[in-house]
Design a protein around this motif. Structure first.
Motif, short mmCIF file in Angstrom:
data_model
loop_
_atom_site.label_atom_id
_atom_site.label_comp_id
_atom_site.label_asym_id
_atom_site.label_seq_id
_atom_site.Cartn_x
_atom_site.Cartn_y
_atom_site.Cartn_z
N ILE A 15 -46.90 -19.54 8.61
CA ILE A 15 -47.76 -18.50 9.16
C ILE A 15 -49.17 -19.08 9.26
O ILE A 15 -49.63 -19.76 8.34
CB ILE A 15 -47.75 -17.24 8.29
N LYS B 49 -47.65 -9.66 11.70
CA LYS B 49 -47.72 -10.62 10.60
C LYS B 49 -47.79 -9.86 9.27
O LYS B 49 -48.53 -8.88 9.15
CB LYS B 49 -48.96 -11.49 10.80
N GLN C 34 -46.04 -15.80 14.93
CA GLN C 34 -46.78 -15.69 13.67
C GLN C 34 -47.38 -17.03 13.24
O GLN C 34 -48.16 -17.07 12.30
CB GLN C 34 -45.88 -15.12 12.57
#
Length: 309
Positions: free
Chosen positions: A62, A48, A37
């Motif tokens: 992320i 995600k 991610q």
């Protein structure tokens, strides 16, 4: 209350939903601990969390790297460690959630990492792997470090383990064992998600693959390749990407690729559980056929309250 909560578990076990709910209740923020991610543009195949799933809760780690970048556990810990320290300094609860056990364990322990030399050894090992095959490299690792060979399966980590041995004379297992004797940098509460019977988890994995296809995973992969991302880069070798790259190359059908993803994901889930089961600090939340999300959340809150007391 302890301000660091780690939520571990296999793929498709519901870690994100639990992390968001606990963050909402405990004035927290989420630090993703997923080695895939981190990559921008790889959204569907990495599951995600969407903005709707985040529910306004800040999520960190992320979209912090390009898919063709070389990313490592040491880089993850440097970046995530700075975020974790910031959250603690602001009195926030840090919810570290993900299935990449090496990253999570290393972050909490504050592990020192073996040096990454620039002597050309890695390039030579990469060339050997290209010429002789990764199975040959795995056999070499098995000869010098049998314990590591049983737990390391991907090309990048096999080459890294060989590199450490060539450069330091110390196996990666010896290095890890030595660093494990150092007290952890952070005190944390560990929660683990699992399913009983195991078939429930496998059903969730199968449904997730179906949903990824419906959401446009194949189109996502086409866009990545069209943007110049090499099909052989580390990120594109992840489960859910390499199989469909093969399909797009005409080596199999999309449905055959989907079956391979389902099977590989189930095997990966088993390896994740084996890894996390070694951690005796984890409080396991086991979901059965009649167990709902509310019950899992309440059980988690009960463990947190007791831990604080």
């Amino acid at each position: 209350m302890n301000n660091i909560i780690c939520i571990a578990g296999p793929t498709a076990s519901g870690k994100t939903a639990l992390a968001v709910e606990l963050a909402r209740q405990l004035d927290g923020e989420v630090i993703s601990c997923d080695s895939m991610q981190i990559y921008r543009g790889m959204d569907i195949g990495t599951a995600k969390p969407t903005p709707e799933e985040m529910q306004g809760i800040p999520h960190h780690m992320i979209d912090v790297a390009q898919p063709d970048e070389d990313f490592s556990v040491s880089r993850y810990c440097a970046m995530a460690g700075a975020i974790l320290d910031d959250l603690l300094s602001r009195g926030r609860t840090a919810i570290i959630a993900g299935g990449t056990g090496l990253y999570m364990n290393s972050l909490i322990r504050g592990n020192a990492f073996a040096p990454v030399p620039s002597t050309g050894a890695r390039e030579k090992l990469e060339q050997q792997a290209d010429e002789l095959g990764i199975d040959h490299m795995k056999q070499w690792l098995r000869q010098i470090d049998p314990e590591a060979a049983t737990r390391i399966h991907d090309r990048k980590r096999i080459i890294r383990a060989l590199e450490v041995y060539l450069e330091t004379g110390e196996t990666i297992t010896e290095h890890n064992r030595r660093t494990q004797s150092i007290p952890p940098r952070y005190t944390s509460l560990w929660l683990g998600l699992d399913f009983e019977p195991r078939a429930l988890l496998y059903e969730r994995i199968n449904r997730r693959v179906d949903l990824m296809l419906e959401q446009g995973l194949v189109e996502e992969i086409r866009r990545l390749l069209a943007s110049g991302i090499p099909s052989k880069c580390t990120a594109m070798q992840a489960i859910g990407y390499k199989e469909f790259v093969s399909a797009l190359d005409g080596q199999c059908t999309i449905e055959e690729a989907a079956d391979r993803v389902r099977q590989a994901s189930r095997r990966y889930a088993k390896r994740q559980l084996t890894w996390f089961r070694r951690n005796k600090e984890i409080h396991w939340l086991v979901r059965g056929e009649s167990t709902g999300s509310d019950e899992i959340i309440e059980n988690a809150r009960h463990i947190i309250r007791n831990f604080d007391n």
